[in-house]
Design a protein around this motif. Structure first.
Motif, PDB file in Angstrom:
ATOM      1  N   PRO A  24     -15.464  20.415   3.047  1.00 39.47           N
ATOM      2  CA  PRO A  24     -14.940  20.999   1.805  1.00 39.47           C
ATOM      3  C   PRO A  24     -14.535  19.933   0.798  1.00 39.47           C
ATOM      4  N   GLY A  25     -14.571  20.297  -0.465  1.00 44.87           N
ATOM      5  CA  GLY A  25     -14.011  19.436  -1.491  1.00 44.87           C
ATOM      6  C   GLY A  25     -12.493  19.465  -1.389  1.00 44.87           C
ATOM      7  N   ALA A  26     -11.857  18.429  -1.881  1.00 44.84           N
ATOM      8  CA  ALA A  26     -10.399  18.327  -1.789  1.00 44.84           C
ATOM      9  C   ALA A  26      -9.713  19.324  -2.718  1.00 44.84           C
ATOM     10  N   ILE A  27      -8.587  19.855  -2.237  1.00 42.47           N
ATOM     11  CA  ILE A  27      -7.722  20.690  -3.071  1.00 42.47           C
ATOM     12  C   ILE A  27      -6.631  19.781  -3.620  1.00 42.47           C
ATOM     13  N   GLU A  28      -6.744  19.436  -4.886  1.00 45.51           N
ATOM     14  CA  GLU A  28      -5.746  18.587  -5.522  1.00 45.51           C
ATOM     15  C   GLU A  28      -4.780  19.450  -6.325  1.00 45.51           C
ATOM     16  N   GLN A  80      10.790  21.270  -7.871  1.00 44.83           N
ATOM     17  CA  GLN A  80      10.439  22.400  -7.010  1.00 44.83           C
ATOM     18  C   GLN A  80       8.928  22.459  -6.764  1.00 44.83           C
ATOM     19  N   ALA A  81       8.155  22.106  -7.783  1.00 45.39           N
ATOM     20  CA  ALA A  81       6.700  22.047  -7.603  1.00 45.39           C
ATOM     21  C   ALA A  81       6.337  20.977  -6.576  1.00 45.39           C
ATOM     22  N   LEU A  82       7.001  19.834  -6.675  1.00 39.66           N
ATOM     23  CA  LEU A  82       6.763  18.749  -5.722  1.00 39.66           C
ATOM     24  C   LEU A  82       7.120  19.179  -4.304  1.00 39.66           C
ATOM     25  N   LYS A  83       8.256  19.822  -4.146  1.00 45.12           N
ATOM     26  CA  LYS A  83       8.689  20.289  -2.827  1.00 45.12           C
ATOM     27  C   LYS A  83       7.693  21.308  -2.262  1.00 45.12           C
ATOM     28  N   GLY A  84       7.245  22.216  -3.117  1.00 49.07           N
ATOM     29  CA  GLY A  84       6.286  23.226  -2.670  1.00 49.07           C
ATOM     30  C   GLY A  84       4.997  22.610  -2.172  1.00 49.07           C
ATOM     31  N   TYR A  85       4.515  21.609  -2.894  1.00 48.06           N
ATOM     32  CA  TYR A  85       3.287  20.923  -2.476  1.00 48.06           C
ATOM     33  C   TYR A  85       3.509  20.118  -1.201  1.00 48.06           C
ATOM     34  N   ALA A  86       4.601  19.373  -1.156  1.00 48.50           N
ATOM     35  CA  ALA A  86       4.878  18.505  -0.004  1.00 48.50           C
ATOM     36  C   ALA A  86       4.975  19.297   1.290  1.00 48.50           C
ATOM     37  N   GLU A  87       5.488  20.514   1.220  1.00 48.46           N
ATOM     38  CA  GLU A  87       5.690  21.322   2.424  1.00 48.46           C
ATOM     39  C   GLU A  87       4.499  22.236   2.735  1.00 48.46           C
ATOM     40  N   SER A  88       3.435  22.112   1.968  1.00 49.43           N
ATOM     41  CA  SER A  88       2.238  22.919   2.229  1.00 49.43           C
ATOM     42  C   SER A  88       1.412  22.304   3.352  1.00 49.43           C
ATOM     43  N   ASN A  89       0.401  23.048   3.797  1.00 48.20           N
ATOM     44  CA  ASN A  89      -0.469  22.589   4.884  1.00 48.20           C
ATOM     45  C   ASN A  89      -1.666  21.775   4.400  1.00 48.20           C
ATOM     46  N   LEU A  90      -1.740  21.510   3.120  1.00 51.39           N
ATOM     47  CA  LEU A  90      -2.894  20.786   2.589  1.00 51.39           C
ATOM     48  C   LEU A  90      -3.007  19.402   3.219  1.00 51.39           C
ATOM     49  N   GLU A  91      -4.244  19.024   3.529  1.00 43.34           N
ATOM     50  CA  GLU A  91      -4.527  17.692   4.061  1.00 43.34           C
ATOM     51  C   GLU A  91      -5.667  17.075   3.265  1.00 43.34           C
ATOM     52  N   HIS A  92      -5.737  15.748   3.292  1.00 43.83           N
ATOM     53  CA  HIS A  92      -6.756  15.021   2.519  1.00 43.83           C
ATOM     54  C   HIS A  92      -6.711  15.481   1.059  1.00 43.83           C
ATOM     55  N   SER A  93      -5.504  15.612   0.580  1.00 44.48           N
ATOM     56  CA  SER A  93      -5.257  16.136  -0.756  1.00 44.48           C
ATOM     57  C   SER A  93      -4.613  15.053  -1.618  1.00 44.48           C
ATOM     58  N   THR A  94      -4.605  15.288  -2.919  1.00 44.33           N
ATOM     59  CA  THR A  94      -4.005  14.333  -3.850  1.00 44.33           C
ATOM     60  C   THR A  94      -3.104  15.058  -4.835  1.00 44.33           C
ATOM     61  N   ASP A 119       0.353   7.277   7.666  1.00 44.79           N
ATOM     62  CA  ASP A 119       0.561   7.398   9.104  1.00 44.79           C
ATOM     63  C   ASP A 119       0.362   6.029   9.752  1.00 44.79           C
ATOM     64  N   ASN A 120       0.332   5.988  11.066  1.00 46.44           N
ATOM     65  CA  ASN A 120       0.216   4.710  11.777  1.00 46.44           C
ATOM     66  C   ASN A 120      -1.103   3.995  11.515  1.00 46.44           C
ATOM     67  N   ASN A 121      -2.093   4.753  11.052  1.00 40.38           N
ATOM     68  CA  ASN A 121      -3.399   4.161  10.756  1.00 40.38           C
ATOM     69  C   ASN A 121      -3.575   3.847   9.273  1.00 40.38           C
ATOM     70  N   GLY A 122      -2.496   4.047   8.515  1.00 44.26           N
ATOM     71  CA  GLY A 122      -2.561   3.755   7.089  1.00 44.26           C
ATOM     72  C   GLY A 122      -3.197   4.844   6.254  1.00 44.26           C
ATOM     73  N   ASN A 123      -3.365   6.036   6.834  1.00 46.71           N
ATOM     74  CA  ASN A 123      -3.978   7.149   6.108  1.00 46.71           C
ATOM     75  C   ASN A 123      -2.914   8.082   5.540  1.00 46.71           C
ATOM     76  N   PHE A 124      -3.275   8.762   4.461  1.00 44.58           N
ATOM     77  CA  PHE A 124      -2.358   9.695   3.808  1.00 44.58           C
ATOM     78  C   PHE A 124      -2.883  11.122   3.941  1.00 44.58           C
ATOM     79  N   SER A 125      -2.012  12.053   4.300  1.00 48.72           N
ATOM     80  CA  SER A 125      -2.413  13.460   4.254  1.00 48.72           C
ATOM     81  C   SER A 125      -2.314  13.971   2.823  1.00 48.72           C
ATOM     82  N   LYS A 126      -1.387  13.366   2.067  1.00 53.97           N
ATOM     83  CA  LYS A 126      -1.212  13.701   0.653  1.00 53.97           C
ATOM     84  C   LYS A 126      -1.050  12.391  -0.120  1.00 53.97           C
ATOM     85  N   ALA A 127      -2.039  12.096  -0.932  1.00 53.93           N
ATOM     86  CA  ALA A 127      -2.027  10.848  -1.696  1.00 53.93           C
ATOM     87  C   ALA A 127      -1.464  11.085  -3.098  1.00 53.93           C
TER      88      ALA A 127
END
Length: 246
Positions: free
Chosen positions: A136-140, A167-181, A205-213
């Motif tokens: 899938p394409g990323a959901i940004e 509040q928008a930031l909190k809503g996004y941060a607590e969502s299940n989105l991954e590989h998102s920006t 994470d420990n490998n230097g990857n971001f679930s939310k960039a």
């Protein structure tokens, strides 16, 4: 391919329409009233019960946004599975997925090779590989940093971390989105940037990857330098700078 955010409403559900073709797109999440209406629409569309999130609930803005983003994510996953299981016919979505790839893409070349194969076993093997390559394409999401009005409670006091952007930031941060920006636009907001460090999802994470960039839209080098340094001092990595249109 990438579809940028367009105002508040034009790309509010674009990922549902294009993400299963591997196209990235951005949603504006600053307007929670619109998001609540979209929640109602998609729950009804899926014949699922819709439970309104009342303005009387604590952090209701963030809760609306979190649930909507999770809902969009599930819609995209279902559509991607539909693409993966579709037949390779001339009008199917899996055919569209590969036909839209640029000619220089290795995956497109693999698809073209698949079309030329005549040996059944080879074709079946390559078909399986192609289906597994469908991503899938990323959901940004986009937050306009200047839309950040404080919210007042029943006692006429400012709600801590209750402003629009926070509040928008909190809503996004607590969502299940991954590989998102998360794309910030419209300039610097120190209060919003400081709040970023409260959420683990913006740290690698420990490998230097971001679930939310984090990406920042800027108008010039100076703007990028100032905002980038400000976030770096707070342990936040900026993955991308984008040119602000207009």
């Amino acid at each position: 391919f990438h579809i940028p955010v367009m105002g508040i409403a034009y790309t509010i559900d674009t990922p549902v329409k294009v993400a299963h073709f591997g196209i990235n797109s951005s949603i504006s999440i600053i307007e929670d009233h619109l998001i609540e209406k979209m929640r109602a629409y998609y729950y009804k569309l899926n014949n699922e019960p819709f439970l309104p999130i009342s303005k009387k609930e604590p952090n209701y803005r963030a809760k609306r946004i979190t649930d909507y983003l999770n809902l969009i994510s599930e819609e995209v996953k279902k559509k991607v599975e539909g693409v993966k299981t579709a037949a390779f016919s001339s009008t199917s979505e899996i055919t569209k997925y590969f036909e839209m790839l640029p000619e220089v893409s290795e995956l497109k070349q693999k698809y073209l090779k698949f079309l030329q194969l005549t040996d059944p076993s080879e074709k079946e093997s390559l078909e399986s590989e192609l289906r597994n390559e469908v991503k899938p394409g990323a959901i940004e999401v986009n937050i306009m940093t200047k839309i950040d009005s404080d919210q007042i409670d029943d006692n006429k006091e400012v709600i801590e971390n209750g402003s629009d952007a926070l509040q928008a930031l909190k809503g996004y941060a607590e969502s299940n989105l991954e590989h998102s920006t998360l794309v910030f636009s419209a300039g610097m907001n120190p209060r919003l940037f400081n709040y970023l460090s409260s959420f683990k999802s913006f740290h690698p994470d420990n490998n230097g990857n971001f679930s939310k960039a984090i990406a920042i839209k800027v108008s010039d080098y100076r703007s990028a330098l100032i905002q980038g340094k400000y976030l770096a001092k707070r342990g936040i990595w900026v993955s991308e700078f984008r040119i602000e249109s207009g």
